[in-house]
Design a protein around this motif. Structure first.
Motif, PDB file in Angstrom:
ATOM      1  N   GLY A   1       0.741  -1.304   0.047  1.00 32.37           N
ATOM      2  CA  GLY A   1      -0.085   0.044  -0.037  1.00 32.37           C
ATOM      3  C   GLY A   1       0.784   1.208   0.029  1.00 32.37           C
ATOM      4  O   GLY A   1       0.263   2.421   0.154  1.00 32.37           O
ATOM      5  N   GLU A   2       2.138   1.182   0.058  1.00 31.76           N
ATOM      6  CA  GLU A   2       2.846   2.423   0.038  1.00 31.76           C
ATOM      7  C   GLU A   2       2.834   3.219  -1.350  1.00 31.76           C
ATOM      8  O   GLU A   2       2.676   4.468  -1.424  1.00 31.76           O
ATOM      9  N   TYR A   3       2.604   2.476  -2.661  1.00 31.87           N
ATOM     10  CA  TYR A   3       2.327   3.115  -3.671  1.00 31.87           C
ATOM     11  C   TYR A   3       1.407   2.110  -4.629  1.00 31.87           C
ATOM     12  O   TYR A   3       1.354   0.794  -4.434  1.00 31.87           O
ATOM     13  N   PHE A   4       0.951   2.757  -5.642  1.00 30.77           N
ATOM     14  CA  PHE A   4      -0.013   2.145  -6.695  1.00 30.77           C
ATOM     15  C   PHE A   4       0.611   2.287  -7.900  1.00 30.77           C
ATOM     16  O   PHE A   4       0.712   3.569  -8.521  1.00 30.77           O
ATOM     17  N   CYS A   5       0.778   1.155  -8.805  1.00 32.73           N
ATOM     18  CA  CYS A   5       1.666   1.431 -10.161  1.00 32.73           C
ATOM     19  C   CYS A   5       0.657   1.155 -11.251  1.00 32.73           C
ATOM     20  O   CYS A   5      -0.506   0.399 -11.238  1.00 32.73           O
ATOM     21  N   ARG A   6       0.598   1.829 -12.397  1.00 33.96           N
ATOM     22  CA  ARG A   6      -0.317   1.838 -13.868  1.00 33.96           C
ATOM     23  C   ARG A   6       0.794   1.914 -14.775  1.00 33.96           C
ATOM     24  O   ARG A   6       1.654   3.100 -14.892  1.00 33.96           O
TER      25      ARG A   6
ATOM     26  N   TRP B   1      11.761  11.730 -15.130  1.00 32.78           N
ATOM     27  CA  TRP B   1      10.582  11.543 -14.351  1.00 32.78           C
ATOM     28  C   TRP B   1      10.105  12.905 -13.594  1.00 32.78           C
ATOM     29  O   TRP B   1      10.773  13.931 -13.579  1.00 32.78           O
ATOM     30  N   ARG B   2       8.921  12.785 -13.116  1.00 35.12           N
ATOM     31  CA  ARG B   2       8.359  13.963 -12.578  1.00 35.12           C
ATOM     32  C   ARG B   2       7.317  13.584 -11.377  1.00 35.12           C
ATOM     33  O   ARG B   2       6.646  12.661 -11.354  1.00 35.12           O
ATOM     34  N   PHE B   3       7.504  14.335 -10.427  1.00 34.69           N
ATOM     35  CA  PHE B   3       6.698  14.373  -9.437  1.00 34.69           C
ATOM     36  C   PHE B   3       5.533  15.270  -9.574  1.00 34.69           C
ATOM     37  O   PHE B   3       5.645  16.537  -9.515  1.00 34.69           O
ATOM     38  N   LEU B   4       4.281  14.912  -9.378  1.00 41.51           N
ATOM     39  CA  LEU B   4       3.038  15.615  -9.535  1.00 41.51           C
ATOM     40  C   LEU B   4       2.368  15.666  -8.377  1.00 41.51           C
ATOM     41  O   LEU B   4       2.144  14.601  -7.740  1.00 41.51           O
ATOM     42  N   SER B   5       1.911  16.677  -7.949  1.00 42.53           N
ATOM     43  CA  SER B   5       0.753  17.078  -6.781  1.00 42.53           C
ATOM     44  C   SER B   5      -0.665  16.329  -7.053  1.00 42.53           C
ATOM     45  O   SER B   5      -0.905  16.356  -8.525  1.00 42.53           O
ATOM     46  N   PRO B   6      -1.430  16.331  -6.122  1.00 43.26           N
ATOM     47  CA  PRO B   6      -2.816  15.779  -6.529  1.00 43.26           C
ATOM     48  C   PRO B   6      -3.314  16.822  -7.426  1.00 43.26           C
ATOM     49  O   PRO B   6      -4.227  16.248  -8.227  1.00 43.26           O
ATOM     50  N   GLY B   7      -3.148  18.047  -7.137  1.00 44.33           N
ATOM     51  CA  GLY B   7      -3.996  19.051  -8.154  1.00 44.33           C
ATOM     52  C   GLY B   7      -3.623  18.803  -9.668  1.00 44.33           C
ATOM     53  O   GLY B   7      -4.095  19.196 -10.425  1.00 44.33           O
ATOM     54  N   GLU B   8      -1.942  18.804  -9.624  1.00 48.21           N
ATOM     55  CA  GLU B   8      -1.573  18.569 -11.104  1.00 48.21           C
ATOM     56  C   GLU B   8      -2.084  17.467 -11.666  1.00 48.21           C
ATOM     57  O   GLU B   8      -2.527  17.224 -12.873  1.00 48.21           O
ATOM     58  N   ILE B   9      -2.343  16.179 -10.914  1.00 43.79           N
ATOM     59  CA  ILE B   9      -2.696  15.086 -11.903  1.00 43.79           C
ATOM     60  C   ILE B   9      -4.187  14.742 -11.652  1.00 43.79           C
ATOM     61  O   ILE B   9      -4.698  13.891 -12.433  1.00 43.79           O
ATOM     62  N   GLY B  10      -4.835  15.565 -10.935  1.00 46.11           N
ATOM     63  CA  GLY B  10      -6.297  15.634 -10.881  1.00 46.11           C
ATOM     64  C   GLY B  10      -6.885  14.307 -10.012  1.00 46.11           C
ATOM     65  O   GLY B  10      -7.795  13.660 -10.366  1.00 46.11           O
ATOM     66  N   ALA B  11      -6.098  14.081  -8.909  1.00 41.89           N
ATOM     67  CA  ALA B  11      -6.528  12.731  -8.178  1.00 41.89           C
ATOM     68  C   ALA B  11      -6.352  12.979  -6.688  1.00 41.89           C
ATOM     69  O   ALA B  11      -5.823  14.250  -6.406  1.00 41.89           O
ATOM     70  N   LYS B  12      -6.592  12.243  -5.618  1.00 42.16           N
ATOM     71  CA  LYS B  12      -6.441  12.476  -4.394  1.00 42.16           C
ATOM     72  C   LYS B  12      -5.018  12.122  -3.864  1.00 42.16           C
ATOM     73  O   LYS B  12      -4.528  12.834  -3.008  1.00 42.16           O
ATOM     74  N   ASP B  13      -4.168  11.450  -4.640  1.00 44.28           N
ATOM     75  CA  ASP B  13      -2.808  11.021  -4.125  1.00 44.28           C
ATOM     76  C   ASP B  13      -1.657  11.660  -5.140  1.00 44.28           C
ATOM     77  O   ASP B  13      -1.941  11.627  -6.490  1.00 44.28           O
TER      78      ASP B  13
ATOM     79  N   GLU C   1      -2.097   8.163   2.674  1.00 39.01           N
ATOM     80  CA  GLU C   1      -2.065   7.653   4.138  1.00 39.01           C
ATOM     81  C   GLU C   1      -0.528   7.305   4.596  1.00 39.01           C
ATOM     82  O   GLU C   1      -0.161   7.672   5.485  1.00 39.01           O
ATOM     83  N   ALA C   2       0.233   6.589   3.471  1.00 35.87           N
ATOM     84  CA  ALA C   2       1.421   6.335   3.774  1.00 35.87           C
ATOM     85  C   ALA C   2       2.493   7.451   3.881  1.00 35.87           C
ATOM     86  O   ALA C   2       3.421   7.348   4.706  1.00 35.87           O
ATOM     87  N   LEU C   3       2.050   8.688   3.380  1.00 35.07           N
ATOM     88  CA  LEU C   3       3.025   9.672   3.409  1.00 35.07           C
ATOM     89  C   LEU C   3       2.738  10.415   4.641  1.00 35.07           C
ATOM     90  O   LEU C   3       3.567  11.025   5.395  1.00 35.07           O
ATOM     91  N   ILE C   4       1.441  10.450   5.036  1.00 41.05           N
ATOM     92  CA  ILE C   4       0.917  11.048   6.298  1.00 41.05           C
ATOM     93  C   ILE C   4       1.760  10.145   7.513  1.00 41.05           C
ATOM     94  O   ILE C   4       2.197  10.919   8.467  1.00 41.05           O
ATOM     95  N   GLU C   5       1.814   9.009   7.465  1.00 42.20           N
ATOM     96  CA  GLU C   5       2.567   8.069   8.567  1.00 42.20           C
ATOM     97  C   GLU C   5       3.994   8.580   8.506  1.00 42.20           C
ATOM     98  O   GLU C   5       4.800   8.686   9.530  1.00 42.20           O
ATOM     99  N   MET C   6       4.413   8.767   7.133  1.00 39.35           N
ATOM    100  CA  MET C   6       5.912   9.259   7.356  1.00 39.35           C
ATOM    101  C   MET C   6       6.344  10.809   7.808  1.00 39.35           C
ATOM    102  O   MET C   6       7.169  11.016   8.540  1.00 39.35           O
ATOM    103  N   LEU C   7       5.145  11.434   7.718  1.00 39.14           N
ATOM    104  CA  LEU C   7       5.172  12.866   8.496  1.00 39.14           C
ATOM    105  C   LEU C   7       4.753  12.736  10.024  1.00 39.14           C
ATOM    106  O   LEU C   7       5.112  13.854  10.631  1.00 39.14           O
TER     107      LEU C   7
ATOM    108  N   VAL D   1       0.385  16.749   1.157  1.00 40.80           N
ATOM    109  CA  VAL D   1      -0.185  16.088   2.244  1.00 40.80           C
ATOM    110  C   VAL D   1       0.097  17.011   3.494  1.00 40.80           C
ATOM    111  O   VAL D   1       1.054  17.675   3.685  1.00 40.80           O
ATOM    112  N   SER D   2      -0.621  16.620   4.639  1.00 43.20           N
ATOM    113  CA  SER D   2      -0.514  17.458   5.892  1.00 43.20           C
ATOM    114  C   SER D   2      -1.034  16.305   6.847  1.00 43.20           C
ATOM    115  O   SER D   2      -2.002  15.754   6.974  1.00 43.20           O
ATOM    116  N   THR D   3      -0.312  16.500   7.994  1.00 40.60           N
ATOM    117  CA  THR D   3      -0.898  15.768   9.326  1.00 40.60           C
ATOM    118  C   THR D   3      -2.094  16.434   9.712  1.00 40.60           C
ATOM    119  O   THR D   3      -2.804  15.681  10.892  1.00 40.60           O
ATOM    120  N   ASP D   4      -2.512  17.830   9.477  1.00 44.70           N
ATOM    121  CA  ASP D   4      -3.747  18.281   9.983  1.00 44.70           C
ATOM    122  C   ASP D   4      -4.531  18.612   8.798  1.00 44.70           C
ATOM    123  O   ASP D   4      -4.200  19.328   8.040  1.00 44.70           O
TER     124      ASP D   4
END
Length: 598
Positions: free
Chosen positions: A117-122, A160-172, A199-205, A227-230
């Protein structure tokens, strides 16, 4: 007289002094609580900041390692020739071959995951096969024609590129990576999208040591929250100078004061995203104030408890002083005819120690009365022990001389018998350290001694024992009969020149007194000689200068044992026999004519 009483009334009493001391103690305690509270607040504040910084460092390490794993996954997939061959030839696969390829590709895409559950691949591939649908992990690339983020990735030159949820149109958030052919790097054969689990990212925070007063954010370079813990504070923005937000990846941690908050931040090297930790000063101070109030309340409660406990102590001190004062007055008011009784203990403090000192003085006076009796008793016991120890070497020397004599005559059987009797003799003499033995044991010791002497002188002499059971149960100092038997044999029979003789040990009751007698057939004593020997004025014979010492030793021990000045007696009623009598001083009950005791 009136002036002295007035001065006495004006002098502060013990009660007044004690109350003043209690009030002063309360003031000192309250001041100490206040000072300790300030120190506690400062130390706790610095410790909390340090805990937040340690949590920030741990969060950064967790995120950085996670990013490195997914980035490394992209490198592994791009360098896997077998995987690239399968992806390029996916158009030629049948449905069953596609299922087999899926089973081979998916484990490779999840090889870098530490936990499920750390990540999901397509994987989006250049294919129009019917088997590729929206529910599959491997999808047609044409489904992303309208996705801006996909087109930017495909047309760009980056790996490679890291994309935020807003950039990719998803929750993760996600990592997208174009997979190109090894033959022609410009030829795109697939697009990998790795959705990073929120959720995995929040646990890391998570900041376990400082979570009550800190909030952690993972933000993009433009400040939007990934992501945020609050969840209610996801759009937190702070006005930091631009030069402090970029280009400081080598710095372990940046910090700025932002209003009431302290903000720690640092950019991640792979994604360029920023880890931000906001320490809420107000929340931290509120938490510390609650702890401080609890400490203050506890200190105040303890102070009040101390005051309440001091009141019984005060009354105890005053009452004990008055009791001791009345006791002293009662002792000094009249002439003392005896040592006053001890005053009962009045505690273990100074008053109690004063009473104990007074009682100790009384005890010393009483002890002086008992000292002479105790000293006499101790001297009596020591003298018994010393005299008894003098008997043992005396017999041992004589026995060893006899054993040497038999050995010279080459009589091993006699030597063996003598040594065995000597062993039994000393086993009985030791008697586990006891200084007193029953007459029964004394008779055994005398028997072993006589057996040793019989080995030397043959069967010319006899030992007869006739002691009733009631006398056998009585007690005597250890090694009492043996010196008397030795005296009867050596001086009563041998020195008389007789070739035969008998030593008798018998018991009797005479004048309601139990007696134990040692008799010999030599007849070597008269009353005058007996008295002179017992006084140490003469020896038994002129040729034996040491003779008589054993008798005096036994007499002295018996005197100490029975606590009297004289014990042994000489019975010369039979001219042909010398009898040494040991009386037991307890009376035998009289018997009535019918045989019962009176």
């Amino acid at each position: 007289m009136h002036q002295r009483n007035t001065a006495s009334r004006r002098r502060p009493s013990i009660f007044t002094k004690f109350v003043a001391a209690v009030l002063l103690l309360i003031a000192v305690l309250m001041l100490g609580i206040a000072v300790s509270g300030v120190r506690f607040f400062r130390a706790s504040y610095e410790e909390s900041k340090s805990a937040a910084q340690n949590d920030f460092a741990n969060c950064y390490d967790n995120l950085n390692k996670f990013e490195e794993r997914v980035v490394h996954l992209c490198s592994l997939l791009q360098s896997d020739e077998m995987l690239l061959t399968q992806v390029e030839s996916i158009d030629q696969l049948s449905a069953s071959q596609y299922q087999l390829a899926t089973q081979q590709l998916l484990p490779k895409m999840y090889r870098m995951s530490d936990s499920a559950g750390e990540y999901f691949c397509r994987l989006y591939v250049n294919s129009s096969l019917d088997v590729l649908d929206a529910t599959s992990r491997i999808l047609p690339l044409e489904t992303l024609e309208d996705e801006a983020w996909a087109q930017e990735t495909i047309s760009g030159w980056g790996n490679w590129r890291f994309l935020s949820p807003g950039e990719i149109g998803a929750k993760d958030p996600a990592l997208v990576f174009p997979i190109r052919s090894l033959r022609d790097y410009t030829d795109l054969i697939a697009l990998l999208r790795i959705d990073l689990d929120r959720e995995a990212l929040i646990e890391m925070l998570a900041a376990p040591r400082s979570q009550e007063y800190v909030t952690c954010y993972l933000q993009t370079e433009d400040g939007s929250t990934v992501v945020s813990t609050d969840p209610e504070a996801e759009n937190y923005l702070f006005d930091a100078p631009e030069e402090t937000l970029r280009g400081f990846e080598a710095v372990n941690m940046n910090s700025i004061q932002f209003g009431d908050d302290i903000v720690y931040y640092r950019s991640l090297p792979n994604s360029g995203w920023r880890l931000v930790m906001v320490l809420d000063n107000r929340a931290l101070q509120d938490t510390l104030k609650q702890n401080l109030m609890m400490i203050t309340f506890s200190g105040s409660a303890l102070t009040l408890l101390g005051v309440l406990c001091a009141l019984p102590i005060l009354f105890s001190v005053v009452s004990r002083i008055r009791r001791f004062y009345r006791y002293v007055q009662s002792c000094s008011g009249t002439a003392l005819q005896a040592v006053p009784p001890r005053l009962e203990p009045l505690g273990s403090d100074e008053i109690g120690q004063l009473v104990e000192a007074h009682n100790a003085l009384l005890d010393r006076i009483r002890q002086m009365v008992r000292d002479r009796e105790l000293q006499e008793e101790e001297l009596r016991r020591l003298e018994i022990s010393v005299l008894q120890e003098q008997i043992n070497p005396h017999f041992l020397y004589n026995t060893l001389e006899a054993t040497v004599w038999m050995a010279k005559l080459n009589q091993p059987e006699k030597v063996e018998s003598t040594v065995r009797n000597l062993t039994r003799f000393y086993r009985l003499c030791l008697s586990k350290g006891s200084d007193v033995l029953p007459v029964e044991k004394e008779l055994e010791i005398a028997g072993h001694y006589f057996a040793i002497q019989s080995m030397r002188y043959g069967d010319r002499f006899r030992l007869e024992i006739d002691v009733p059971e009631e006398i056998r149960a009585l007690e005597l100092p250890k090694i009492t009969l043996q010196p008397l038997v030795e005296n009867a044999l050596m001086h009563g029979i041998l020195e008389s020149g007789k070739q035969e003789g008998t030593v008798r040990i018998f018991g009797r009751i005479r004048n309601r007194r139990r007696e134990l007698c040692v008799a010999d057939s030599g007849g070597h004593f008269t009353s005058e000689v007996w008295e002179a020997v017992m006084r140490g004025e003469t020896a038994l014979t002129s040729s034996s200068s040491g003779s008589g010492y054993g008798l005096r030793n036994v007499e002295r021990r018996l005197c100490l044992f029975f606590e009297t000045s004289r014990v042994m007696e000489l019975d010369c009623s039979d001219p042909g026999e010398t009898r040494i009598v040991i009386p037991f001083f307890s009376k035998v009950p009289e018997q009535t004519p019918d045989g019962s005791t009176a």
